[in-house]
Design an enzyme around this catalytic site. Structure first.
Site, PDB file in Angstrom:
ATOM      1  N   ARG A  90      -2.263  -6.230  -8.850  1.00  0.00           N
ATOM      2  CA  ARG A  90      -1.198  -7.167  -8.511  1.00  0.00           C
ATOM      3  C   ARG A  90      -1.203  -8.364  -9.443  1.00  0.00           C
ATOM      4  O   ARG A  90      -0.197  -9.016  -9.651  1.00  0.00           O
ATOM      5  CB  ARG A  90      -1.380  -7.679  -7.069  1.00  0.00           C
ATOM      6  CG  ARG A  90      -1.010  -6.688  -6.017  1.00  0.00           C
ATOM      7  CD  ARG A  90      -1.547  -7.086  -4.671  1.00  0.00           C
ATOM      8  NE  ARG A  90      -2.993  -6.970  -4.637  1.00  0.00           N
ATOM      9  CZ  ARG A  90      -3.740  -7.140  -3.562  1.00  0.00           C
ATOM     10  NH1 ARG A  90      -3.176  -7.461  -2.418  1.00  0.00           N
ATOM     11  NH2 ARG A  90      -5.035  -7.002  -3.631  1.00  0.00           N
ATOM     12  N   HIS A 113       0.840  -1.206   0.000  1.00  0.00           N
ATOM     13  CA  HIS A 113       0.000   0.000   0.000  1.00  0.00           C
ATOM     14  C   HIS A 113       0.876   1.257   0.000  1.00  0.00           C
ATOM     15  O   HIS A 113       0.620   2.200  -0.747  1.00  0.00           O
ATOM     16  CB  HIS A 113      -0.868   0.059   1.270  1.00  0.00           C
ATOM     17  CG  HIS A 113      -1.932  -0.986   1.377  1.00  0.00           C
ATOM     18  ND1 HIS A 113      -2.017  -1.837   2.451  1.00  0.00           N
ATOM     19  CD2 HIS A 113      -2.978  -1.301   0.572  1.00  0.00           C
ATOM     20  CE1 HIS A 113      -3.061  -2.623   2.307  1.00  0.00           C
ATOM     21  NE2 HIS A 113      -3.668  -2.338   1.172  1.00  0.00           N
ATOM     22  N   SER A 129      -2.969  -7.739   2.839  1.00  0.00           N
ATOM     23  CA  SER A 129      -3.181  -7.605   4.287  1.00  0.00           C
ATOM     24  C   SER A 129      -3.566  -8.956   4.881  1.00  0.00           C
ATOM     25  O   SER A 129      -3.123  -9.310   5.979  1.00  0.00           O
ATOM     26  CB  SER A 129      -4.293  -6.596   4.569  1.00  0.00           C
ATOM     27  OG  SER A 129      -3.935  -5.329   4.084  1.00  0.00           O
ATOM     28  N   LYS A 188     -18.219  -5.448   7.358  1.00  0.00           N
ATOM     29  CA  LYS A 188     -16.933  -6.123   7.186  1.00  0.00           C
ATOM     30  C   LYS A 188     -16.001  -5.725   8.321  1.00  0.00           C
ATOM     31  O   LYS A 188     -15.267  -4.754   8.233  1.00  0.00           O
ATOM     32  CB  LYS A 188     -16.337  -5.705   5.829  1.00  0.00           C
ATOM     33  CG  LYS A 188     -15.356  -6.700   5.240  1.00  0.00           C
ATOM     34  CD  LYS A 188     -14.983  -6.280   3.827  1.00  0.00           C
ATOM     35  CE  LYS A 188     -13.541  -6.595   3.504  1.00  0.00           C
ATOM     36  NZ  LYS A 188     -13.069  -5.987   2.263  1.00  0.00           N
TER      37      LYS A 188
HETATM   38  P1  ADP Z   1      -9.709  -3.476  -0.791  1.00  0.00           P
HETATM   39  O1  ADP Z   1     -10.495  -4.286   0.190  1.00  0.00           O
HETATM   40  O2  ADP Z   1     -10.400  -2.210  -1.224  1.00  0.00           O
HETATM   41  O3  ADP Z   1      -9.125  -4.245  -1.940  1.00  0.00           O
HETATM   42  P2  ADP Z   1      -7.026  -3.334   0.216  1.00  0.00           P
HETATM   43  O4  ADP Z   1      -6.576  -2.656   1.460  1.00  0.00           O
HETATM   44  O5  ADP Z   1      -6.826  -4.805   0.121  1.00  0.00           O
HETATM   45  O6  ADP Z   1      -8.519  -2.927   0.083  1.00  0.00           O
HETATM   46  O7  ADP Z   1      -6.329  -2.684  -1.062  1.00  0.00           O
HETATM   47  C1  ADP Z   1      -6.419  -1.292  -1.308  1.00  0.00           C
HETATM   48  C2  ADP Z   1      -5.649  -0.951  -2.568  1.00  0.00           C
HETATM   49  O8  ADP Z   1      -4.273  -1.245  -2.362  1.00  0.00           O
HETATM   50  C3  ADP Z   1      -6.070  -1.761  -3.795  1.00  0.00           C
HETATM   51  O9  ADP Z   1      -5.969  -0.962  -4.945  1.00  0.00           O
HETATM   52  C4  ADP Z   1      -5.078  -2.864  -3.824  1.00  0.00           C
HETATM   53  O10 ADP Z   1      -4.902  -3.393  -5.140  1.00  0.00           O
HETATM   54  C5  ADP Z   1      -3.831  -2.135  -3.362  1.00  0.00           C
HETATM   55  N1  ADP Z   1      -2.882  -3.075  -2.788  1.00  0.00           N
HETATM   56  C6  ADP Z   1      -3.076  -3.968  -1.820  1.00  0.00           C
HETATM   57  N2  ADP Z   1      -1.963  -4.701  -1.587  1.00  0.00           N
HETATM   58  C7  ADP Z   1      -1.020  -4.235  -2.462  1.00  0.00           C
HETATM   59  C8  ADP Z   1       0.327  -4.595  -2.756  1.00  0.00           C
HETATM   60  N3  ADP Z   1       0.930  -5.584  -2.136  1.00  0.00           N
HETATM   61  N4  ADP Z   1       0.979  -3.905  -3.714  1.00  0.00           N
HETATM   62  C9  ADP Z   1       0.356  -2.920  -4.379  1.00  0.00           C
HETATM   63  N5  ADP Z   1      -0.922  -2.547  -4.161  1.00  0.00           N
HETATM   64  C10 ADP Z   1      -1.612  -3.185  -3.216  1.00  0.00           C
END
Ligand code: ADP
Length: 165
Positions: free
Chosen positions: A90, A17, A127, A41
């Site tokens: 990803r 992130h 996450s 959620k």
């Molecule tokens: P959501 O539940 O909205 O997908 P996340 O917190 O999982 O929330 O992800 C938020 C954003 O961060 C998304 O655009 C996701 O693709 C991006 N993201 C999550 N993990 C990574 C990572 N390892 N590398 C790059 N972007 C990421």
């Protein structure tokens, strides 16, 4: 003034992130890192905890602001003068999921979604995977910042808590 949003659950924020937020911050004037507050959620971390962790992780980025939102992201965008949503890809499965959401958001409001490819260094990182590893005491020190690592330890009781005071 180009203001964009990087939205997500951030449960918790990972180095993946932070990589995307930092890269977006180099391309746009202001980045709002927006934590979804979804009553249906429940995460491991509460929204205030997620906000605190995200704030600490982005403190060195002068044009990043942290916020929370509930309801539709496009409504948050309208209320905050944001016309671009940044999402990251990803994998192909991310694309499948993100495409229809981006199209719906455009149809609802005209807000564009810009996709950034994940840094290959973090493309396997999520996450949920971090939580899975941390829960059993695995080493996540290269996947999250030290404050997040500490917060995970405290949640799972897998290590000494940081001294308070
Ligand atoms: P959501 O539940 O909205 O997908 P996340 O917190 O999982 O929330 O992800 C938020 C954003 O961060 C998304 O655009 C996701 O693709 C991006 N993201 C999550 N993990 C990574 C990572 N390892 N590398 C790059 N972007 C990421």
């Amino acid at each position: 003034m180009r203001r964009v949003v990087c939205s997500g659950s951030f449960d918790p924020v990972t180095n993946g992130h932070i990589d995307i937020i930092g890269r977006a911050a180099r391309q746009y004037d202001e980045v709002v890192a927006a934590v979804l507050n979804n009553v249906n959620k429940r995460g491991l971390f509460t929204v205030p905890e997620k906000l605190d962790l995200l704030r600490a992780c982005t403190a060195d980025l002068g044009n990043v602001r942290v916020a929370e939102f509930d309801g539709l992201l496009v409504d948050f965008c309208r209320e905050n003068g944001i016309d671009i949503i940044i999402r990251s890809l990803r994998s192909v499965s991310d694309f499948d999921y993100e495409l229809s959401i981006a199209q719906m958001n455009y149809r609802l409001s005209g807000v564009e979604t810009m996709f950034m490819t994940a840094n290959p260094q973090y493309s396997y990182l999520s996450s949920s995977l971090v939580k899975e590893v941390a829960q059993y005491g695995g080493d996540v020190s290269s996947l999250v910042t030290p404050n997040v690592e500490q917060a995970l330890r405290e949640k799972y009781g897998t290590g000494p808590a940081a001294p308070r005071g």
